[in-house]
Design a protein around this motif. Structure first.
Motif, short mmCIF file in Angstrom:
data_model
loop_
_atom_site.label_atom_id
_atom_site.label_comp_id
_atom_site.label_asym_id
_atom_site.label_seq_id
_atom_site.Cartn_x
_atom_site.Cartn_y
_atom_site.Cartn_z
N LEU A 1 3.17 3.31 7.76
CA LEU A 1 4.49 3.18 7.11
C LEU A 1 4.87 4.47 6.40
N ALA A 2 3.90 5.05 5.66
CA ALA A 2 4.17 6.28 4.91
C ALA A 2 4.56 7.40 5.89
N HIS A 3 3.80 7.52 6.96
CA HIS A 3 4.08 8.56 7.96
C HIS A 3 5.47 8.35 8.57
N ASP A 4 5.79 7.10 8.91
CA ASP A 4 7.10 6.81 9.52
C ASP A 4 8.23 7.10 8.55
N LYS A 5 7.93 6.99 7.25
CA LYS A 5 8.97 7.24 6.24
C LYS A 5 9.13 8.72 5.94
N GLY A 6 8.32 9.54 6.57
CA GLY A 6 8.44 10.99 6.36
C GLY A 6 7.62 11.51 5.19
N ILE A 7 6.75 10.65 4.62
CA ILE A 7 5.88 11.14 3.54
C ILE A 7 4.75 11.93 4.20
N LYS A 8 4.45 13.08 3.65
CA LYS A 8 3.37 13.89 4.25
C LYS A 8 2.02 13.29 3.88
N ILE A 9 1.27 12.90 4.89
CA ILE A 9 -0.08 12.41 4.61
C ILE A 9 -1.07 13.12 5.55
N GLY B 1 0.82 -1.22 0.00
CA GLY B 1 0.00 0.00 0.00
C GLY B 1 0.85 1.26 0.00
N LEU B 2 2.03 1.16 0.62
CA LEU B 2 2.94 2.31 0.66
C LEU B 2 3.29 2.79 -0.75
N LYS B 3 3.44 1.83 -1.66
CA LYS B 3 3.81 2.20 -3.04
C LYS B 3 2.75 3.09 -3.67
N ILE B 4 1.48 2.80 -3.37
CA ILE B 4 0.39 3.63 -3.91
C ILE B 4 0.54 5.06 -3.39
N ASN C 1 5.29 18.00 -2.71
CA ASN C 1 5.48 18.18 -1.26
C ASN C 1 4.22 18.55 -0.48
N LYS C 2 3.06 18.50 -1.16
CA LYS C 2 1.81 18.72 -0.41
C LYS C 2 1.36 17.37 0.16
N PRO C 3 0.62 17.36 1.27
CA PRO C 3 0.23 16.06 1.85
C PRO C 3 -0.70 15.25 0.94
N VAL C 4 -0.55 13.94 1.00
CA VAL C 4 -1.46 13.04 0.30
C VAL C 4 -2.70 12.90 1.18
N ASN C 5 -3.86 13.20 0.63
CA ASN C 5 -5.11 13.11 1.40
C ASN C 5 -5.76 11.76 1.19
N ILE C 6 -5.87 11.02 2.29
CA ILE C 6 -6.40 9.65 2.22
C ILE C 6 -7.70 9.60 3.02
N LEU C 7 -8.75 9.07 2.41
CA LEU C 7 -10.00 8.93 3.16
C LEU C 7 -10.17 7.47 3.57
N GLU D 1 0.55 10.03 15.93
CA GLU D 1 0.81 11.41 15.48
C GLU D 1 0.66 11.60 13.98
N VAL D 2 -0.33 10.89 13.40
CA VAL D 2 -0.61 11.05 11.97
C VAL D 2 -1.66 12.16 11.82
N PRO D 3 -1.36 13.20 11.01
CA PRO D 3 -2.35 14.27 10.82
C PRO D 3 -3.67 13.72 10.28
N HIS D 4 -4.77 14.14 10.87
CA HIS D 4 -6.06 13.61 10.45
C HIS D 4 -7.16 14.60 10.78
N THR D 5 -8.31 14.44 10.12
CA THR D 5 -9.48 15.28 10.41
C THR D 5 -10.71 14.38 10.42
N LEU D 6 -11.52 14.55 11.43
CA LEU D 6 -12.76 13.78 11.53
C LEU D 6 -13.85 14.46 10.69
N ILE D 7 -14.58 13.65 9.93
CA ILE D 7 -15.69 14.21 9.14
C ILE D 7 -16.95 13.38 9.38
N VAL D 8 -18.11 14.00 9.14
CA VAL D 8 -19.34 13.20 9.22
C VAL D 8 -19.39 12.29 7.99
#
Ligand code: MRU
Length: 368
Positions: A188-196, A147-150, A160-166, A221-228
């Motif tokens: 894994l992506a977060h630990d590798k320093g990829i902005k998500i 999944g990291l490859k995706i 360099n903008k964050p990848v937005n994953i739902l 400590e993964v950036p996230h936002t709660l949505i309805v």
């Protein structure tokens, strides 16, 4: 998974007493982190049915330990075949939709029958349950790597903008023994320093997204936002979602995906907006014998009270409040099925494949 420097698994044998299974009691998250002891088959049945533990792989792993505990409850002078078949069916009916339950119980039946003594049966059951748990973690690691490859491919195009994953519901470490399925690539992506950045669907009625996924991401400590739940379509239309990754409770060999109620609507919105929609699908969640998911999967219907009441924290106490007229009838379908045509790919422990019989069986030829 680490919480404040302590390593946890969602289910494990008690370190000092091998007749006790320990679980994270998920009913109280995110407000209280409670480890509960399960000491009997009855405890395990209740923990799965009442969702102290939940999530397809974790249900399977916990049931495996339930079968292990059954080896300490064997009545005198009984047919072992008869006894374990009864336990098997009791545990199997605790949650009807996730195929992992049957997958794990079938393996446990192999371990508990045809041994020379009860001590040997206990040893084989313990070894097999541990093997199922360790195997789950290994599978999730692999899903993470594929999944990291995706995520890396999307990140490479985002300047360099964050990848937005739902994501929907909780397919995180608390839905598995550790790491999670859909969340494994995220960690894994977060630990590798990829902005998500993760959009977390609240996931009514039980709010596994708000209560559990948000809490897990916070611990890591993964950036996230709660949505309805209804916000996903709007976000997708406006370019705020790069990829959707969800888990699965049962995926047919033709690639139709049964997952938490609401997953289908997310897939439709993703399809309409040309956003890739991936399903993290360990082989333990693939029903290799099932061809027609729509007629064959039993969609669990849970208590309507879960729809009419919402649980939360008030004045430091966990309370449940009524949000509809008490006389209004409600219905609570727990899962839905996303047809394969809306699924971009299945992320399995053997690689990513198209959701169709040929590609699935190419990855798992032993299942042909
Ligand atoms: O009812 P739940 O909380 O057991 O449902 C969980 C889900 O639907 C998950 O998305 C699914 O089990 C995949 S978990 C890796």
């Amino acid at each position: 998974m680490k919480i404040k420097d302590t390593q946890y698994r969602s289910v494990k044998l008690h370190p000092d007493n091998d007749k006790i299974i320990q679980i994270v009691d998920q009913r109280w998250l995110p407000h209280k982190f409670i480890i509960a002891d399960l000491k009997s088959v009855k405890d395990v049945e209740m923990a799965i049915k009442d969702m102290w533990v939940r999530g397809a792989p974790l249900i399977g792993a916990t049931a495996a330990w339930g079968m292990y505990l059954a080896t300490f409850e064997i009545p005198a002078q009984c047919s072992l075949q008869f006894y374990f078949e009864d336990i098997y069916h009791r545990l199997l009916k605790t949650r009807p939709t996730a195929v992992n339950l049957k997958w794990a119980l079938d393996q446990m039946m192999d371990a508990v029958l045809d041994n020379d003594s009860i001590a040997e049966t206990q040893w084989y059951a313990k070894t097999r349950a541990q093997f199922i748990c360790d195997g789950d973690v290994e599978i999730n690691k692999k899903i993470g790597e594929f999944g990291l490859k995706i995520i890396e491919e999307i990140a490479a195009k985002k300047n360099n903008k964050p990848v937005n994953i739902l994501t929907h519901c909780n397919a995180g470490w608390l839905a598995t023994v550790d790491l999670g399925t859909a969340t494994s690539p995220l960690y894994l992506a977060h630990d590798k320093g990829i902005k998500i950045h993760v959009w977390v669907d609240e996931t009514r009625p039980r709010n596994q997204g708000a209560n559990i996924t948000a809490w897990e991401l916070l611990q890591h400590e993964v950036p996230h936002t709660l949505i309805v739940d209804n916000a996903g379509g709007h976000l997708m239309q406006n370019g705020f979602v790069d990829v959707v990754i969800v888990g699965t409770d049962r995926t047919s060999v033709r690639g139709d995906v049964c997952n938490k109620i609401g997953t289908y609507l997310k897939a439709l919105a993703a399809y309409d907006n040309r956003i890739p929609f991936y399903v993290a699908a360990p082989s333990s969640s693939i029903d290799f014998k099932m061809r027609d998911a729509f007629s064959e999967i039993m969609i669990e219907q849970r208590n309507a009270a879960e729809v009419k009441y919402v649980q939360g924290l008030h004045n430091n106490e966990i309370k449940s409040v009524l949000i509809a007229p008490s006389e209004t009838p409600a219905i609570n379908y727990a899962f839905d099925i996303t047809p394969a045509k809306y699924v971009t790919g299945l992320i399995t422990e053997r690689g990513i494949c198209q959701p169709n019989e040929e590609d699935i069986l190419n990855l798992f030829p032993q299942k042909k």
